[in-house]
Design a protein around this motif. Sequence first.
Motif, PDB file in Angstrom:
ATOM      1  N   ILE A 184       0.868  -1.176   0.000  1.00 26.32           N
ATOM      2  CA  ILE A 184       0.000   0.000   0.000  1.00 26.32           C
ATOM      3  C   ILE A 184       0.903   1.222   0.000  1.00 26.32           C
ATOM      4  N   SER A 185       0.698   2.089  -0.986  1.00 20.61           N
ATOM      5  CA  SER A 185       1.472   3.323  -1.095  1.00 20.61           C
ATOM      6  C   SER A 185       0.518   4.509  -1.013  1.00 20.61           C
ATOM      7  N   VAL A 186       1.007   5.623  -0.450  1.00 21.82           N
ATOM      8  CA  VAL A 186       0.187   6.820  -0.254  1.00 21.82           C
ATOM      9  C   VAL A 186       0.987   8.043  -0.693  1.00 21.82           C
ATOM     10  N   MET A 187       0.306   8.977  -1.362  1.00 23.34           N
ATOM     11  CA  MET A 187       0.951  10.212  -1.800  1.00 23.34           C
ATOM     12  C   MET A 187       1.358  11.046  -0.583  1.00 23.34           C
ATOM     13  N   ASN A 188       2.606  11.501  -0.583  1.00 25.80           N
ATOM     14  CA  ASN A 188       3.136  12.324   0.504  1.00 25.80           C
ATOM     15  C   ASN A 188       4.043  13.387  -0.104  1.00 25.80           C
ATOM     16  N   ASN A 189       3.623  14.642  -0.059  1.00 26.00           N
ATOM     17  CA  ASN A 189       4.396  15.760  -0.600  1.00 26.00           C
ATOM     18  C   ASN A 189       4.789  15.533  -2.059  1.00 26.00           C
ATOM     19  N   ALA A 238       3.998   2.742   2.089  1.00 23.14           N
ATOM     20  CA  ALA A 238       3.670   2.841   3.504  1.00 23.14           C
ATOM     21  C   ALA A 238       3.679   1.482   4.184  1.00 23.14           C
ATOM     22  N   LEU A 239       3.234   0.429   3.464  1.00 23.05           N
ATOM     23  CA  LEU A 239       3.095  -0.896   4.062  1.00 23.05           C
ATOM     24  C   LEU A 239       3.432  -1.957   3.034  1.00 23.05           C
ATOM     25  N   ASN A 289      10.384   9.899   6.601  1.00 23.66           N
ATOM     26  CA  ASN A 289      10.025  10.514   7.871  1.00 23.66           C
ATOM     27  C   ASN A 289       8.527  10.255   8.082  1.00 23.66           C
ATOM     28  N   HIS A 290       8.218   9.008   8.432  1.00 19.51           N
ATOM     29  CA  HIS A 290       6.835   8.556   8.548  1.00 19.51           C
ATOM     30  C   HIS A 290       6.632   7.990   9.944  1.00 19.51           C
ATOM     31  N   ASP A 291       5.736   8.581  10.701  1.00 21.94           N
ATOM     32  CA  ASP A 291       5.473   8.123  12.063  1.00 21.94           C
ATOM     33  C   ASP A 291       4.487   6.964  12.062  1.00 21.94           C
ATOM     34  N   PHE A 292       4.534   6.163  13.132  1.00 29.74           N
ATOM     35  CA  PHE A 292       3.609   5.051  13.335  1.00 29.74           C
ATOM     36  C   PHE A 292       3.012   5.227  14.728  1.00 29.74           C
ATOM     37  N   VAL A 323       6.067   5.470  17.179  1.00 30.06           N
ATOM     38  CA  VAL A 323       7.393   5.417  16.579  1.00 30.06           C
ATOM     39  C   VAL A 323       7.575   6.706  15.795  1.00 30.06           C
ATOM     40  N   ASP A 324       8.538   7.515  16.212  1.00 28.28           N
ATOM     41  CA  ASP A 324       8.811   8.790  15.570  1.00 28.28           C
ATOM     42  C   ASP A 324       9.829   8.559  14.461  1.00 28.28           C
ATOM     43  N   GLY A 325       9.350   8.546  13.210  1.00 29.67           N
ATOM     44  CA  GLY A 325      10.209   8.220  12.068  1.00 29.67           C
ATOM     45  C   GLY A 325      11.264   9.263  11.784  1.00 29.67           C
ATOM     46  N   GLY A 326      11.024  10.516  12.126  1.00 23.21           N
ATOM     47  CA  GLY A 326      11.996  11.566  11.843  1.00 23.21           C
ATOM     48  C   GLY A 326      13.056  11.710  12.903  1.00 23.21           C
ATOM     49  N   ASN A 327      12.729  11.329  14.145  1.00 20.27           N
ATOM     50  CA  ASN A 327      13.674  11.481  15.247  1.00 20.27           C
ATOM     51  C   ASN A 327      14.214  10.160  15.771  1.00 20.27           C
TER      52      ASN A 327
END
Length: 173
Positions: A95-100, A106-107, A122-125, A138-142
């Motif tokens: 599964i893919s999702v448009m981001n910017n 995504a999955l 930089n994708h949070d969960f 889960v903070d994907g960016g940090n």
Amino acid sequence: TGNLTIAGALSAAAASTITTADNTDTLTLTSTDADANSGPNLRLYRNSSSPANDDVTGVIQFEGRNNASQDFISSEIKSVTSDVADGDEDGYFSISVMNNGTLDLALGITGSETVINDTSNNHDFRVESDGNTHMLFVDGGNDHVNIGTSTDHGAVLNVESTDNAITLLLAST
């Protein structure tokens, strides 16, 4: 023009388009069977004479238009045969999702694992519980994991509780 009723099967040998000018259901599959088996059924079947690993077996794209009157895919579901060897068949579902402006994976699901954010964006969960919006975060960016909070307390694993109950217990039996 008008309605067409077909009592038998419908088969088309070329691409087809069904269009409506309103928000009614464009296509409905209905089964009136009364048994406990599945129905209605939608089958996407790739009947290749030369199947190969990584053949795409089906794609469902959700498309729309942006404010510049350009078409874009807002999300996509894809199925791939990652191994077609008899007895060792493997599949991959994503599964893919448009981001910017980019369609991001995504999955991804295989027979042996499920991966979220395999492309390291930089994708949070986040998982909510009944009383906490960040029960697992889960903070994907940090690059940190939080339990019970969205606050980064400076560790790779941050655990927070709002009462005096046991917050973290490690036990060996």
